[in-house]
Design a protein around this motif. Structure first.
Motif, PDB file in Angstrom:
ATOM      1  N   ARG A  58      11.226   2.757   5.819  1.00  5.50           N
ATOM      2  CA  ARG A  58      11.522   2.915   7.250  1.00  5.50           C
ATOM      3  C   ARG A  58      11.865   4.362   7.620  1.00  5.50           C
ATOM      4  N   HIS A  59      12.799   4.972   6.894  1.00  2.00           N
ATOM      5  CA  HIS A  59      13.246   6.324   7.227  1.00  2.00           C
ATOM      6  C   HIS A  59      12.176   7.365   6.926  1.00  2.00           C
ATOM      7  N   GLU A  60      11.396   7.127   5.883  1.00  2.00           N
ATOM      8  CA  GLU A  60      10.307   8.050   5.546  1.00  2.00           C
ATOM      9  C   GLU A  60       9.241   8.037   6.636  1.00  2.00           C
ATOM     10  N   LEU A  61       8.888   6.841   7.113  1.00  2.00           N
ATOM     11  CA  LEU A  61       7.917   6.715   8.200  1.00  2.00           C
ATOM     12  C   LEU A  61       8.435   7.391   9.464  1.00  2.00           C
ATOM     13  N   GLU A  62       9.713   7.178   9.736  1.00  5.03           N
ATOM     14  CA  GLU A  62      10.338   7.767  10.920  1.00  5.03           C
ATOM     15  C   GLU A  62      10.276   9.287  10.867  1.00  5.03           C
ATOM     16  N   LEU A  75       0.833  -1.205   0.000  1.00  8.62           N
ATOM     17  CA  LEU A  75       0.000   0.000   0.000  1.00  8.62           C
ATOM     18  C   LEU A  75       0.870   1.259   0.000  1.00  8.62           C
ATOM     19  N   LEU A  76       1.973   1.225   0.759  1.00  3.87           N
ATOM     20  CA  LEU A  76       2.889   2.362   0.794  1.00  3.87           C
ATOM     21  C   LEU A  76       3.529   2.598  -0.575  1.00  3.87           C
ATOM     22  N   HIS A  77       3.774   1.505  -1.333  1.00  2.00           N
ATOM     23  CA  HIS A  77       4.313   1.622  -2.692  1.00  2.00           C
ATOM     24  C   HIS A  77       3.339   2.424  -3.570  1.00  2.00           C
ATOM     25  N   ILE A  78       2.063   2.108  -3.444  1.00  2.00           N
ATOM     26  CA  ILE A  78       1.033   2.802  -4.247  1.00  2.00           C
ATOM     27  C   ILE A  78       0.955   4.272  -3.846  1.00  2.00           C
ATOM     28  N   ILE A  79       0.964   4.534  -2.529  1.00  2.00           N
ATOM     29  CA  ILE A  79       0.863   5.917  -2.031  1.00  2.00           C
ATOM     30  C   ILE A  79       2.089   6.729  -2.440  1.00  2.00           C
ATOM     31  N   ALA A  80       3.276   6.084  -2.405  1.00  2.00           N
ATOM     32  CA  ALA A  80       4.516   6.782  -2.763  1.00  2.00           C
ATOM     33  C   ALA A  80       4.483   7.267  -4.208  1.00  2.00           C
ATOM     34  N   LYS A  81       3.803   6.515  -5.092  1.00  2.07           N
ATOM     35  CA  LYS A  81       3.728   6.891  -6.516  1.00  2.07           C
ATOM     36  C   LYS A  81       2.899   8.165  -6.737  1.00  2.07           C
ATOM     37  N   THR A  82       2.028   8.497  -5.772  1.00  3.48           N
ATOM     38  CA  THR A  82       1.227   9.711  -5.906  1.00  3.48           C
ATOM     39  C   THR A  82       2.070  10.969  -5.689  1.00  3.48           C
ATOM     40  N   ALA A  98      -0.284  10.857   6.394  1.00  3.05           N
ATOM     41  CA  ALA A  98      -1.576  10.344   6.858  1.00  3.05           C
ATOM     42  C   ALA A  98      -1.549   8.814   6.955  1.00  3.05           C
ATOM     43  N   SER A  99      -0.872   8.166   6.008  1.00  2.00           N
ATOM     44  CA  SER A  99      -0.766   6.697   6.028  1.00  2.00           C
ATOM     45  C   SER A  99       0.019   6.221   7.239  1.00  2.00           C
ATOM     46  N   ALA A 100       1.110   6.935   7.556  1.00  2.00           N
ATOM     47  CA  ALA A 100       1.928   6.574   8.719  1.00  2.00           C
ATOM     48  C   ALA A 100       1.112   6.688  10.007  1.00  2.00           C
TER      49      ALA A 100
END
Length: 624
Positions: free
Chosen positions: A269-273, A217-224, A232-234
């Motif tokens: 990992r680092h993006e979520l952090e 799901l994060l892969h899909i969101i990152a493409k936006t 918001a996803s985190a």
């Protein structure tokens, strides 16, 4: 919009903005600043916040949840599994030993019934995850033996809260239906074996859901390419997992930690952090303010002797128990004392257990409130204890730590170079020297690092470089060069003072983190100072100029000239730094002069020589 909410927000933020900088200026931790802010604006001092403080605590406790999620992100599953011996061993020993000592002591000296005594002992055996982990992070102790051991014990305590809350209703004479109302859970009506299966199922869902659902799901969101959607996803992940754990009666913080561990190996990992960290910091600060505001000074004034004496005894009991556990696990003396002091307070989950016990009629309301006052005061006392350790206890215990008696620690070398401190900085220097067949005697004081370096093929000697005997044994009397590369600037300075006093002919090259450290070294007449921030920053600036189209020779020349002028500049500024106004004026003047000199250097260069290091330019000419 509710204007009262805006007013409350202004009060909380103003208190934090005023108190935290003052605490940091006094050399205290930010945690203590937040606690003082809460006490000052709380209902029992200025009264700026009343019962609203209790409501805000439910929101602020989410800061602890986010903190554990971030800790989980930093810990890969393999590392977490390797820590199981410390989590189960040290954690269970601390919990059981502290509970037993407090239970027996209170039964003997207090006129409490055994049920109330047991509930109190269990609540006081827990330590503050928020205060300890925040302090460890601020002081950069996360990777040390003390940091790892403290985290293991705290993690076990967080897990232990679940069975404690499940056990307390057994001590109560309240109707079971009422208990379920107090501690609602979707699975509380099922049989015990079925509850266990559901809990295991939820944990499995978090693990597999994180790996196979949320990461894709994060892969899909990152493409936006929408940063706010990723943030918001985190938040959705942390809130969703915490709520799921709470529904089945488990700790939300524990669920967030598990989610963090699952996602530790993902590329996000680092993006979520980065997205979670700002929320975590703000909510943790709010949590500490809430703890400070909860200290009931009126209640303390009714029986101050009992509360302060009980708080002091609690701290002493936990300190002694933890000290014994650390000794059993063969912790170094200075690390053991630091760990024991850090975990010697009661924790935020103590408030939860006390409130629950009071609702179950296990503990009288007056006694429960007094114990909660003890918990709050012990949390406030922790930063002070750590400050006393840092200023008075640690310097003495550190100097008295016995060196290991291994044969390999006997220095039998007489090399021209001696390196003190073999971390990231010192090891880089050492590897460069070794590559050029220059032998060096290497000294370090971190036993874990030494073991690792020896496995990597380095001959490193264990010892405290602030001891004259060790410096003599290392061969300072005959060496040509001493490289001071110790991580701690104050310790580095102590070593240099010792060298200048006893080995005045020995040439010293020393590491400095920044300008402030460099000023101190200049005052000590040290000539060869190497600032970490200067050379790496100039290197990046040179590369940036090349990327922007400047010739390599010109960019490198400008970088070297910048370093030369800056080193001259810093020695001039060192003399004026104690006069703030004169210093600021001088900084501005010197920076302007430095820029003018660099511009003059560019115009003075001969155009032909600018191609000397520029192979790309030569290739272009040949092609044309």
């Amino acid at each position: 919009m509710d204007t009262n909410f805006l007013l409350q927000a202004i009060i909380y933020l103003s208190a934090a903005v005023i108190c935290v900088p003052i605490a940091k200026k006094m050399g205290l931790s930010s945690t203590l600043g937040y606690l003082f802010a809460g006490m000052i604006i709380g209902p029992f001092v200025l009264g700026f916040i009343g019962h609203e403080g209790q409501d805000i605590m439910h929101f602020a406790e989410f800061g602890v949840v986010m903190m554990l999620f971030l800790i989980g992100l930093e810990m890969e599953p393999e590392k977490f599994w390797k820590m199981k011996r410390f989590i189960l061993g040290m954690g269970s020993m601390q919990m059981i030993a502290t509970t037993i000592v407090l239970f027996i002591g209170c039964l003997i000296f207090m006129e409490w019934n055994w049920k109330a005594t047991l509930a109190i002992s269990l609540s006081l055996a827990l330590s503050s995850t928020a205060i300890v982990l925040q302090t460890i992070k601020e002081k950069g102790l996360s990777k040390t033996s003390m940091g790892r051991s403290s985290f293991a014990i705290l993690l076990f305590q967080d897990i232990a809260v679940i069975p404690i809350l499940a056990f307390l209703p057994l001590l109560s004479s309240v109707n079971p239906e009422t208990v379920n109302e107090i501690q609602p859970s979707l699975i509380s009506g099922y049989a015990s074996w079925l509850q266990t299966l559901i809990v295991l199922g939820i944990i499995s869902l978090i693990y597999f859901g994180g790996r196979f659902v949320f990461v894709p799901l994060l892969h899909i969101i990152a493409k936006t390419r929408l940063q706010e959607l990723f943030t918001a996803s985190a938040l959705l992940l942390v809130v969703g997992v915490s709520y799921l754990m709470q529904l089945v009666g488990l700790s939300p913080a524990l669920g967030a930690f598990m989610a963090g561990v699952v996602l530790a190996n993902s590329k996000f990992r680092h993006e979520l952090e980065g997205d979670i960290a700002p929320f975590k910091g703000l909510l943790l600060g709010l949590f500490f303010i809430g703890v400070g505001a909860s200290i009931n000074f009126r209640l303390i004034s009714i029986n101050p002797l009992f509360i302060f004496a009980f708080g002091a005894i609690l701290t002493m009991v936990k300190f002694v128990v933890l000290l014994a556990i650390g000794k059993f696990y063969k912790k170094r003396k200075d690390q053991n004392i630091l760990m024991s002091l850090s975990l010697s307070q009661a924790g935020e989950f103590g408030f939860v257990i006390m409130s629950f016990s009071m609702l179950l009629n296990i503990i009288p309301s007056m006694l429960a409130n007094q114990i909660m006052a003890v918990i709050a005061l012990s949390m406030v006392a922790t930063p002070f204890l750590l400050l006393i350790n840092e200023r008075l206890i640690y310097p003495n215990t550190r100097a008295k730590v016995k060196e290991r008696k291994n044969d390999s620690d006997y220095i039998n070398e007489n090399n021209p170079v001696i390196i003190a401190g073999f971390g990231h900085f010192g090891s880089t220097v050492g590897r460069l020297l070794r590559a050029n067949n220059v032998k060096a005697t290497i000294l370090d004081y971190d036993s874990d690092r030494i073991d690792l370096l020896r496995k990597m093929g380095f001959k490193v000697y264990y010892g405290d470089a602030t001891r004259l005997e060790l410096l003599k044994a290392a061969g300072c009397e005959n060496a040509k060069l001493f490289i001071a590369a110790i991580d701690n600037p104050s310790v580095n300075l102590q070593v240099i003072e010792l060298l200048q006093k006893h080995f005045p002919k020995l040439k010293i090259m020393t590491r400095a983190r920044n300008r402030i450290d460099a000023y101190e070294l200049i005052d000590h007449k040290v000539n060869h100072i190497y600032r970490e921030t200067l050379y790496s920053a100039v290197h990046m600036g040179v590369d940036a100029l090349v990327e922007l189209g400047h010739r390599k020779y010109t960019a490198n020349r400008q970088g070297q000239q910048f370093i030369k002028y800056d080193e001259i500049n810093i020695r001039k500024l060192a003399e004026k730094r104690h006069d703030r106004m004169a210093y600021l004026v001088s900084v501005k003047e010197e920076n302007e002069m430095q820029e003018q000199l660099l511009k003059s250097d560019i115009h003075a260069q001969i155009a032909a020589t600018n191609h000397s290091w520029d192979s790309e330019h030569l290739k272009k000419d040949l092609l044309e």
